[in-house]
Design a protein around this motif. Structure first.
Motif, PDB file in Angstrom:
ATOM      1  N   SER A  51     -68.287 -55.319  27.538  1.00 18.29           N
ATOM      2  CA  SER A  51     -69.478 -55.478  28.390  1.00 18.29           C
ATOM      3  C   SER A  51     -69.405 -54.945  29.952  1.00 18.29           C
ATOM      4  N   VAL A  52     -68.306 -54.259  30.478  1.00 19.97           N
ATOM      5  CA  VAL A  52     -68.205 -53.587  31.546  1.00 19.97           C
ATOM      6  C   VAL A  52     -69.233 -52.561  31.812  1.00 19.97           C
ATOM      7  N   PRO A  53     -69.977 -52.702  32.855  1.00 18.84           N
ATOM      8  CA  PRO A  53     -71.054 -51.918  33.161  1.00 18.84           C
ATOM      9  C   PRO A  53     -70.692 -50.367  33.384  1.00 18.84           C
ATOM     10  N   ALA A  54     -71.454 -49.557  32.903  1.00 16.02           N
ATOM     11  CA  ALA A  54     -71.172 -48.008  32.872  1.00 16.02           C
ATOM     12  C   ALA A  54     -70.753 -47.804  34.188  1.00 16.02           C
ATOM     13  N   ALA A  55     -71.631 -48.093  35.213  1.00 13.54           N
ATOM     14  CA  ALA A  55     -71.389 -47.864  36.670  1.00 13.54           C
ATOM     15  C   ALA A  55     -69.677 -48.107  37.018  1.00 13.54           C
ATOM     16  N   GLY A  60     -63.717 -46.272  37.140  1.00  6.97           N
ATOM     17  CA  GLY A  60     -62.327 -46.424  36.825  1.00  6.97           C
ATOM     18  C   GLY A  60     -61.980 -47.883  36.840  1.00  6.97           C
ATOM     19  N   PHE A  61     -63.212 -48.607  36.808  1.00  7.04           N
ATOM     20  CA  PHE A  61     -62.807 -50.273  36.616  1.00  7.04           C
ATOM     21  C   PHE A  61     -62.332 -50.457  35.177  1.00  7.04           C
ATOM     22  N   GLU A  62     -61.189 -51.334  35.013  1.00  5.91           N
ATOM     23  CA  GLU A  62     -60.821 -51.396  33.580  1.00  5.91           C
ATOM     24  C   GLU A  62     -60.542 -52.981  33.528  1.00  5.91           C
ATOM     25  N   LEU A  63     -61.148 -53.588  32.576  1.00  2.00           N
ATOM     26  CA  LEU A  63     -60.867 -55.189  32.143  1.00  2.00           C
ATOM     27  C   LEU A  63     -59.685 -55.242  31.596  1.00  2.00           C
TER      28      LEU A  63
END
Length: 77
Positions: A51-55, A60-63
């Protein structure tokens, strides 16, 4: 053996069978419930990761970890 002794043995055997059926039914129900809970937790974890937003993913955001906060009255000393 007399007829009364045979009836007592038959009654004890019948009670044993009935108790076993009830016991294994309860155990099976608990296992199904636990399996369902585990499956739903896996589904929630998969949905959270995906559910990490596409933007945010484009930047480079990684949960890395799912953190669960539990509210309690206990204090860490």
């Amino acid at each position: 053996m007399t007829r009364d002794e045979l009836l007592v043995i038959a009654a004890a055997a019948a009670a044993f069978v009935i108790i076993n059926i009830i016991m294994w039914s309860i155990i099976a129900k608990k296992e199904r419930k636990a399996k369902g809970i585990a499956a739903s937790q896996d589904a929630i974890a998969e949905n959270t990761v995906s559910s990490v937003p596409a933007a945010a993913a484009a930047e480079g955001f990684e949960l890395i970890d799912n953190i669960v906060i539990v509210h309690t009255t206990d204090r860490i000393i």
